[in-house]
Design a protein around this motif. Structure first.
Motif, mmCIF file in Angstrom:
data_model
loop_
_atom_site.group_PDB
_atom_site.id
_atom_site.type_symbol
_atom_site.label_atom_id
_atom_site.label_comp_id
_atom_site.label_asym_id
_atom_site.label_seq_id
_atom_site.Cartn_x
_atom_site.Cartn_y
_atom_site.Cartn_z
ATOM 1 N N VAL A 111 18.606 -9.794 53.533
ATOM 2 C CA VAL A 111 17.991 -11.094 53.244
ATOM 3 C C VAL A 111 16.818 -11.334 54.184
ATOM 4 C CG1 VAL A 111 18.353 -13.597 53.247
ATOM 5 C CG2 VAL A 111 20.099 -12.075 52.275
ATOM 6 N N SER A 112 17.028 -11.068 55.469
ATOM 7 C CA SER A 112 15.962 -11.251 56.453
ATOM 8 C C SER A 112 14.766 -10.362 56.136
ATOM 9 C CB SER A 112 16.486 -10.946 57.858
ATOM 10 O OG SER A 112 15.485 -11.137 58.827
ATOM 11 N N GLY A 113 15.036 -9.121 55.715
ATOM 12 C CA GLY A 113 13.958 -8.201 55.383
ATOM 13 C C GLY A 113 13.149 -8.650 54.184
ATOM 14 N N ILE A 114 13.832 -9.166 53.155
ATOM 15 C CA ILE A 114 13.122 -9.638 51.963
ATOM 16 C C ILE A 114 12.229 -10.824 52.297
ATOM 17 C CG2 ILE A 114 13.440 -10.768 49.729
ATOM 18 C CD1 ILE A 114 15.876 -8.991 49.309
ATOM 19 N N PHE A 115 12.741 -11.761 53.080
ATOM 20 C CA PHE A 115 11.927 -12.925 53.436
ATOM 21 C C PHE A 115 10.788 -12.540 54.378
ATOM 22 C CE2 PHE A 115 15.337 -15.401 51.597
ATOM 23 C CZ PHE A 115 14.660 -16.492 51.061
#
Length: 438
Positions: A176-180
């Motif tokens: 999730v952190s990577g996508i954002f």
């Protein structure tokens, strides 16, 4: 919201209890152990592919076929109801303000975007799993018991589910952190980076799962010396599978299904079969199944399928990119969500992506089904066990609808139907009667 959750939990618990009380006995659902060769399927000068196929199909009693059809066709509706249930969970996150509260809490812990987004991802995952628990109980526990496919007690099911959630909790927040991070830094091309990253992440998971993840759920032991191991190693050598590592695992504690796989890369290659396959089938069936699984390995289906599915995911990210701003304006602004870089928008993005994935189901199924068909033909030519493969296909058909319509198979099947597999086996046998002693 709490009362709604309790009501849903009680409803699915009640439905599941009723279903479990009607569960068929495993002996009534399953075919008898051992190789089965109907008279009409025996080689001879008058061998008829269609009659041989029909003779195998007729091995299922009317009750077995009815149960198989009901279980599999019910799965079609589960896809729709599961999607609608997921939308309800996403709506709860937004309408109740839960998503914004989790974002605010995450920012109080850290002001660094990569970290507070990961914290939000962890909170979101835990909350989503709790809200989805009634549905998971019904689909994965009560319904499986209702059709005699699960051996887990309720406590053991919670234990297995808990392990899976803990693994997700280690992985998902950072995804999730990577996508954002891609959304913040790459702007309008974030979906492209996310699609490429999805391929790399999934490939890594495929590589490490046999060594680090699967043993958390099952105990893997070296297969003892004997005819089964000798036959498997002979097949492996003939097909240039670079391993002599053959193991079996205790899947019978979880399920009544048979399964096997050839997995791993770069020195981690492992041949695995579950104890149900060992205990419920014959040597020709084991050889046929392992020939199929070796076909996947030799034909590089894991990487090929992964590449295709990553393209499907990339297009899904693009769909989210195109629709997310409109969705925020329509559903998010009034609840405190105003931009796509805000992690609180995740439930809205998940809702959009879920709708896309529902529409993409036939595409994904067709990608997988095509590879499975190729592995079927590879297995027939390598193992040369048409009756073994036909019997194994009939065992799977006790919980997979055996003879779907054309579009039904295209849309809902990620494997060839039982009828297709038996017919392919009998067609192979007709053209290779001199190679088969059976």
């Amino acid at each position: 919201m709490r009362h709604l959750f309790v009501a849903i939990l009680c409803f699915f618990f009640f439905i599941g209890t009723l279903s479990a009380q009607q569960a068929p006995a495993p002996g009534a659902r399953e075919l008898p152990a051992g190789l089965i060769v109907p008279d009409a399927a025996k080689p001879g000068p008058d061998f008829d592919v269609d009659k041989a196929t029909d003779a195998y199909i007729d091995l299922l009693t009317p009750e077995q076929r009815q149960n198989s059809d009901a279980y599999f066709e019910g799965g079609y509706w589960l896809e729709l109801w599961g999607f609608l249930y997921g939308l309800m969970v996403c709506a709860i996150f937004i309408v109740s303000g839960l998503s914004v509260k989790m974002r605010n809490l995450s920012k109080r812990v850290s002001h660094r975007p990569w970290l507070y987004t990961a914290i939000y991802g962890a909170l979101w995952l835990v909350a989503a799993e709790i809200l989805s628990l009634p549905w998971a109980l019904y689909t994965d526990y009560f319904r499986e018991h209702a059709y005699g496919l699960s051996n887990l007690s309720l406590g053991a099911w919670f234990g297995e589910a808990g392990k899976g959630r803990l693994i997700s909790l280690v992985i998902v927040p950072w995804l999730v952190s990577g996508i954002f991070a891609a959304v913040r830094k790459a702007g309008d091309t974030w979906w492209l980076r996310a699609g490429i990253a999805s391929f790399a992440v999934l490939l890594l998971l495929i590589m490490i799962s046999p060594v680090f993840i699967n043993p958390l759920f099952n105990e893997y032991k070296p297969l003892p010396d004997g005819p089964v191991k000798s036959a498997i190693l002979s097949l492996a050598r003939a097909n240039q599978i670079p391993t002599d590592n053959v193991k079996y695992f205790d899947a019978s504690k979880q399920t009544t299904r048979v399964s096997a796989n050839v997995s791993g890369f770069m020195g981690t290659t492992q041949i695995s079969l579950n104890d149900n396959l060992l205990n419920k089938t014959s040597l020709p069936e084991v050889k046929a199944v392992m020939g199929h699984e070796m076909g996947h390995y030799v034909l590089n289906h894991a990487v090929r399928n992964l590449a295709y599915i990553s393209l499907v995911l990339m297009f899904g990210f693009w769909v989210v990119h195109k629709l997310i701003d409109q969705a925020i304006t329509r559903f998010g602004v009034r609840y405190g969500i105003s931009e796509r870089t805000d992690p609180a928008v995740l439930p809205i993005a998940v809702a959009v992506f879920s709708f896309y994935m529902l529409l993409a189901t036939p595409v994904i199924n067709s990608i997988i089904r095509t590879a499975e068909k190729e592995a079927d033909l590879y297995g027939l030519n390598s193992a040369r066990e048409p009756h073994g493969f036909a019997t194994a296909a009939m065992r799977l058909s006790t919980y997979r609808k055996i003879h779907p319509g054309y579009w039904e198979e295209v849309i809902f099947y990620d494997h060839p139907s039982g009828y297709d597999r038996v017919h392919s086996s009998m067609l192979w046998l007709r053209e290779n009667q001199d190679l088969s002693a059976k």
